[in-house]
Scaffold this motif. Structure first.
Motif, PDB file in Angstrom:
ATOM      1  N   ILE A  48     -17.021   5.461  44.647  1.00 28.43           N
ATOM      2  CA  ILE A  48     -15.841   6.189  44.179  1.00 28.43           C
ATOM      3  C   ILE A  48     -15.268   5.379  43.025  1.00 28.43           C
ATOM      4  N   ARG A  49     -15.347   5.934  41.837  1.00 28.69           N
ATOM      5  CA  ARG A  49     -15.016   5.192  40.622  1.00 28.69           C
ATOM      6  C   ARG A  49     -13.827   5.843  39.929  1.00 28.69           C
ATOM      7  N   THR A  50     -12.878   5.038  39.512  1.00 31.07           N
ATOM      8  CA  THR A  50     -11.687   5.567  38.850  1.00 31.07           C
ATOM      9  C   THR A  50     -11.523   4.921  37.481  1.00 31.07           C
ATOM     10  N   ARG A  51     -11.026   5.716  36.553  1.00 29.42           N
ATOM     11  CA  ARG A  51     -10.723   5.205  35.217  1.00 29.42           C
ATOM     12  C   ARG A  51      -9.349   5.714  34.810  1.00 29.42           C
ATOM     13  N   THR A  52      -8.549   4.824  34.243  1.00 27.17           N
ATOM     14  CA  THR A  52      -7.193   5.157  33.820  1.00 27.17           C
ATOM     15  C   THR A  52      -7.114   5.163  32.306  1.00 27.17           C
ATOM     16  N   ALA A  53      -6.477   6.191  31.753  1.00 30.55           N
ATOM     17  CA  ALA A  53      -6.286   6.246  30.305  1.00 30.55           C
ATOM     18  C   ALA A  53      -5.548   4.992  29.854  1.00 30.55           C
ATOM     19  N   GLY A  54      -6.050   4.375  28.826  1.00 27.48           N
ATOM     20  CA  GLY A  54      -5.439   3.151  28.334  1.00 27.48           C
ATOM     21  C   GLY A  54      -6.167   1.900  28.757  1.00 27.48           C
ATOM     22  N   ASP A  55      -7.009   2.000  29.810  1.00 21.97           N
ATOM     23  CA  ASP A  55      -7.819   0.842  30.183  1.00 21.97           C
ATOM     24  C   ASP A  55      -8.857   0.584  29.096  1.00 21.97           C
ATOM     25  N   PRO A  56      -9.270  -0.659  28.913  1.00 16.64           N
ATOM     26  CA  PRO A  56     -10.311  -0.948  27.919  1.00 16.64           C
ATOM     27  C   PRO A  56     -11.581  -0.163  28.212  1.00 16.64           C
TER      28      PRO A  56
END
Length: 462
Positions: free
Chosen positions: A121-129
């Motif tokens: 389960i992988r998450t990515r947040t806007a603004g992360d590198p």
């Protein structure tokens, strides 16, 4: 209700609704940055996943931020959803809300992932590198719901389950928290503000070296009676929070819950890889002596091939029917001769699903998935003895009531004045009244439907 052991864990499930009875569980692994075991969820963030309802929520993320959740299996994208966190950094996906939290967005575009052990389960947040993301690996732990017992003499509820022993899925005492939870509506409304009983106990120390666990919960007599009459929800939760630090944000929480399927009406159906049905759940002597074949059916998603196996010994290629959305049903046939050649006992029906497209429809390198198994049973040994009739056959001066006794573990079926009994003949449930000349034919049938020798009992009334 009182139980022995550790009590509630404060804010561990804050903002989360545990769905119904919980049946298959995840063990937590925390990853970030890539799908390797060396990565970590960023400090202060929590990924929480519910396997049965395929609900995912995020806590401790930046406020009002756009986030994306992906579910990856063997390197293939099987689920994707995006949304925006609230003012507290919380967001959930594939959940109806239940009045406590806002409804979460559906997985898109065509399928809700059936989250399974080993999925990332992988998450990515806007603004992360670029290239930075959080991730956690679903693990295989669970509750054996079929064996839950309630004893109203000793006032106990006994529950068992498993934690698969492998290097990356071991409960670490003092570090991980493996919490068993019982939850149900409370008619007296005096347990907590929600009017529910909510009992929690850490069972990490109950897990044996073989990965199996059993816990006996001691309760009041009234609660034992109530639970036996109307069981509530049972869940198993694995948290990577250290013992004594439950209020701190754990990197990952996994909750197993019963059922399956999308949590919100209108969300895409679950992309499930499973053997779902069989033309014969029990293979008996009648099947072996006949000409019928064994037909298995199931479901898949974006599979180019499905190979079905029985006991990993014999196999058959399935015929697949595909909908435009990518959802599939399949059918595989095993001949009578193939099935008859298997030994008596449990037969495990499983399949390998070769997937060549991800959930978006993009082509991927053909990858084999495992799926949910179906257990059949083969029993071709018929009862050895005939039923016993009392009074014995013979001539009587007045009508008689005939009692038939079955060999242990069998049931008697019979005919009166007809042919030999079959599995569809009258089931013996009480004495047979004989008022004239009659012949009763009776045989014992075991649970598999095998018929023993036929007994002939002739009576004549003068």
């Amino acid at each position: 209700m009182t139980i022995e052991g550790k009590g509630g864990r404060g804010g561990m499930l804050k903002g989360v609704i545990v769905a119904a009875l919980l049946a298959a569980v995840l063990a937590a692994g925390v990853l970030a940055g890539s799908a390797s075991a060396a990565d970590q969820v960023q400090a202060g963030r929590t990924i929480e996943a519910f396997t049965g309802t395929d609900l995912v929520d995020l806590q401790g993320y930046p406020a009002n931020a756009d986030v994306t959740v992906e579910v990856i299996r063997s390197g293939v994208l099987v689920g994707r959803v995006g949304g925006t966190t609230d003012d507290t950094g919380f967001v959930e996906f594939n959940h109806a809300g239940g009045g406590q939290v806002p409804a979460g967005d559906c997985f898109q575009p065509n399928a809700t992932p059936d989250i399974r052990a080993g999925d990332v389960i992988r998450t990515r947040t806007a603004g992360d590198p670029a290239g930075v993301f959080d991730s956690a690996v679903a693990r295989d732990i669970g509750v054996n719901f079929a064996t839950i017992t309630t004893n109203t003499t000793n006032n106990t509820i006994t529950i068992s389950g498993h934690v698969r022993s492998r290097p990356d899925a071991v409960v670490v005492p003092g570090t991980d928290v493996l919490e068993l939870r019982l939850n149900k509506a409370n008619r007296n409304n005096n347990w907590d503000s929600n009017g529910r009983r909510d009992l929690r106990v850490d069972i990490g120390a109950n897990v044996g070296a073989n990965g199996l666990w059993t816990r006996v919960l001691r309760v009041s007599h009234d609660d034992a009676l109530d639970w036996r009459a109307n069981p509530g929800e049972v869940s198993l939760e694995w948290s990577t929070a250290a013992a004594g630090e439950e209020e701190a944000a754990p990197p990952a929480i996994f909750v197993a819950d019963e059922g399956g399927g999308e949590a919100i009406v209108g969300c895409p159906p679950v992309a499930e890889y499973a053997v779902k049905g069989a033309s014969h759940r029990v293979i008996n002597k009648s099947f072996v002596d006949g000409t019928s074949d064994l037909v298995l059916t199931g479901t898949s998603f974006n599979a180019q091939a499905v190979t079905v196996r029985l006991n990993n010994r014999i196999s058959a290629d399935a015929v697949i029917s595909t909908q435009p959305s990518g959802h599939q049903t399949w059918r595989a046939v095993f001949t009578n001769a193939q099935v008859s050649g298997l030994a008596d006992g449990a037969i495990t029906a499983g399949a390998t699903y070769t997937v060549d497209r991800d959930v978006t429809g993009a082509n991927v390198t053909p990858t084999n998935f495992a799926g949910t198994l179906l257990t059949l049973r083969k029993d071709t040994v018929a009862p050895a003895a005939k039923p016993v009739a009392r009074p014995e056959p013979g001539v009587y001066n007045r009508p008689v009531s005939v009692f038939l006794k079955a060999p242990a573990g069998t049931k008697v079926r019979y005919t009166v004045g007809g042919g030999a009994p079959t599995i569809n003949s009258q089931l013996y449930t009480g004495p047979i009244r004989v008022t004239g000349t009659q012949t009763i034919r009776a045989a014992a049938f075991d649970p598999a439907g095998n018929r023993g020798p036929v007994g002939f009992f002739r009576y004549r009334i003068r």
